[in-house]
Design an enzyme around this catalytic site. Structure first.
Site, PDB file in Angstrom:
ATOM      1  N   ASN A 392       0.820  -1.212   0.000  1.00 46.13           N
ATOM      2  CA  ASN A 392       0.000   0.000   0.000  1.00 46.13           C
ATOM      3  C   ASN A 392       0.855   1.263   0.000  1.00 46.13           C
ATOM      4  O   ASN A 392       0.998   1.913  -1.030  1.00 46.13           O
ATOM      5  CB  ASN A 392      -0.951  -0.030   1.209  1.00 46.13           C
ATOM      6  N   ASP A 393       1.471   1.585   1.135  1.00 45.77           N
ATOM      7  CA  ASP A 393       2.212   2.848   1.225  1.00 45.77           C
ATOM      8  C   ASP A 393       3.356   2.939   0.210  1.00 45.77           C
ATOM      9  O   ASP A 393       3.644   4.028  -0.279  1.00 45.77           O
ATOM     10  CB  ASP A 393       2.774   3.022   2.644  1.00 45.77           C
ATOM     11  N   VAL A 394       3.982   1.804  -0.102  1.00 53.40           N
ATOM     12  CA  VAL A 394       5.153   1.852  -0.995  1.00 53.40           C
ATOM     13  C   VAL A 394       4.757   2.061  -2.454  1.00 53.40           C
ATOM     14  O   VAL A 394       5.615   2.202  -3.311  1.00 53.40           O
ATOM     15  CB  VAL A 394       6.032   0.581  -0.882  1.00 53.40           C
TER      16      VAL A 394
END
Lengths: 468, 93
Positions: A392-394
């Protein structure tokens, strides 16, 4: 055996460790490097067994047989998915051993008094302090990390009001016990009390660190386990302990810095800070409402069948879902039909440095298909379909576009540049940073809601029907 | 040079060597480097052996015995699991 011969043998062992670690940094020499390290260890152990101060071998051999047995069984039977926990607990064992050896040395010197070969001076006290402190923090910190990775405790970040003040207070208590250790050098009580405080500090330092920050902690504890051994070397005036421990300390620190850089955060920020919660950022509703397109395995299969180049971006979600073997099946069927499949691996994907690489290697994916972030990023524009599994964040483009975002400036995989992005995810829940991901609402993104493993398996089935 | 200066010199030089030798490591090897170096940090076993073998008091012997067990788990487990991981990477050559 004369001390000179012992020390020369230790020098040879230390050199073998250096060659071993050097070997471990290149794929072609890694196996040999590991062997050289083991050889150095064997040499150091054998020479030590011949030390003149050793009067009884029973206890030693009993310990080696028990420890060796446990170590071997763990190493052979451990699932590759459990590797982060295993590395964490190994770090802890090293730390605990340092605490015990330093404590035993202190007792020995107290008992021996003036007959002791090691002087009971300030250097001894300080080295004992360092050894006990680093060792105890490593031990309890690793146990907490193990608990989090094994799913025994809350994996997320646990915070409470005034947590920094509690830590500072404990650090002051720690220093007081350190001073007492120098003052009352002939007493062991301050040492064990100090160890107790250090154990508590280890727990408190790791508890607030969770989820996506785990790779940093695991690498840092790795470094500490080495430094604890080096500190014990200062107590015993043992050169091979100092050299080997320091080498491990350096290697762990390098990995820690690589992990921090990959998150665009400083080590201090990871340990003491937290993502600043931004209230004025766009809410999930604003980002997602009416724009998220969901898809089915059949539709993805059709997309894949018409593609030339496919990239899979794995995240911790792939490890949780145990989807790596299903991904391997997809890899096989696509490669069979001349559709290239590569993997874009973010340095901090997963819960320890290199986590995704280990999982995919276990599933028999050739490692030349695993691409680093810097290697894969320029090619996303030519990718027909990118499948994000449990990351997600990456892959959040906000890191590039919004300077006020908590992940601003973090290097990400530019998956949004590929023609189509398929995100396999259970829901639209945010990642560790706690912010919505505009990628999920992008025009070229399709969301495939469900369990990673099940979804990939169904894709495999559909692709087989599609391509025949 | 007196004792402390010598061991401190060794420490600092070892740190420089460590940073120089390991400076560049590809992501594929991050985990094996960690487990392999962890096995090397099991060098504390040396200290544990000396302590367990000199049998000063029953207390030091018990402490050292536990340390030998823990350090050996580290050494044997660390090298073996690293070898197992590297074999997985190698298979595809």
């Amino acid at each position: 055996m004369s001390p000179a011969i012992v020390n020369i043998a230790y020098l040879v062992a230390a050199s073998l460790f250096i060659f071993g670690l050097k070997g471990l940094t290149h794929p072609r020499t890694a196996v040999r490097g590991n062997m050289l390290g083991a050889l150095g260890m064997l040499l150091a152990i054998v020479v030590t067994l011949l030390d003149k101060s050793i009067v009884g071998y029973g206890v030693i051999f009993a310990g080696i047989v028990i420890g060796g047995g446990i170590g071997a069984v763990l190493a052979v039977r451990i699932q590759m998915t459990a590797m982060p926990q295993l590395v964490a607990i190994y770090n802890g064992f090293g730390g605990a051993a340092s605490v015990l050896v330093a404590g035993a040395a202190l007792f020995e010197i107290m008992v021996a008094g003036d007959a002791s070969p090691i002087p009971l001076d300030a250097q001894f006290s300080i080295a004992t302090f360092a050894s006990g402190l680093i060792g105890a923090v490593t031990f309890s910190g690793s146990l907490v990390a193990f608990g989090k990775l094994q799913g025994l405790t809350n994996e997320g970040s646990v915070r409470y009001p005034g947590d920094q003040i509690v830590k500072i207070a404990l650090a002051i208590v720690l220093v007081i016990f350190g001073v007492l250790m120098v003052q009352y050098a002939g007493s062991s009580a301050p040492y064990w009390l100090m160890v107790l405080v250090a154990l508590v500090i280890g727990v408190l330092v790791v508890i607030p660190i969770g989820g996506a920050d785990m790779p940093v902690v695991v690498a840092l504890l790795n470094s500490f386990s080495g430094l604890a051994a080096a500190a014990t070397g200062f107590i015993l005036y043992n050169t091979v302990l100092i050299v080997a421990g320091t080498l491990v300390g350096a290697s762990g620190l390098i990995l820690t810095m690589i992990m921090c850089k990959a998150m665009n955060r400083s080590l201090l920020n990871v340990i003491f800070g937290t993502f600043t919660v931004v209230d004025d950022g766009p809410s999930a509703d604003e980002v997602y409402a009416g724009k998220v397109k969901s898809t089915s395995p059949e539709e993805v299969a059709m997309l894949l069948s018409g593609a030339k180049r496919v990239v899979v971006v794995p995240g911790y979600g792939m490890a949780v879902a145990q989807a790596q073997h299903a991904v391997r099946e997809l890899f096989d069927i696509l490669e069979e039909h001349d559709i290239t499949m590569e993997f874009g691996v973010h340095p901090v994907a997963g819960r320890m440095p290199g986590h995704m690489n280990v999982l995919l290697a276990e599933a028999d994916i050739p490692y030349d298909r695993l691409k680093d972030m810097d290697e894969i990023n320029p090619s996303f524009k030519q990718i027909d379909c990118t499948i994000v599994i449990g990351a997600n964040d990456v892959v959040n483009p906000v890191a590039r576009t919004d300077p006020d975002s908590p992940i601003a400036g973090m290097p990400i995989l530019d998956v949004d540049y590929s023609k189509t992005v398929v995100v396999i995810k259970r829901s639209l829940s945010p990642g560790f940073a706690g912010i919505p991901n505009p990628l999920f609402a992008a025009d070229n993104t399709l969301m495939l809601f469900g369990d990673g493993k099940k979804m990939v398996e169904e894709m495999v089935k559909c692709v087989k029907e599609e391509l025949g | 040079m007196e004792g402390f200066t010598i061991v401190f010199t060794i420490f600092v030089l070892a740190a420089f060597i460590g940073f120089e030798v390991i400076a560049k490591v590809p992501p594929t090897l991050h985990t094996p480097l960690m487990s392999g170096s962890n096995a090397i940090s099991g060098i504390i076993l040396i200290g544990a052996i000396i302590s367990a073998g000199s049998q000063h008091t029953w207390l030091t012997t018990v402490l050292a015995f536990i340390a030998v067990v823990l350090a050996t788990i580290n050494v044997v487990g660390g090298f073996m699991v690293t070898n197992r991981m590297l074999a997985m990477f190698k298979r595809k050559d």
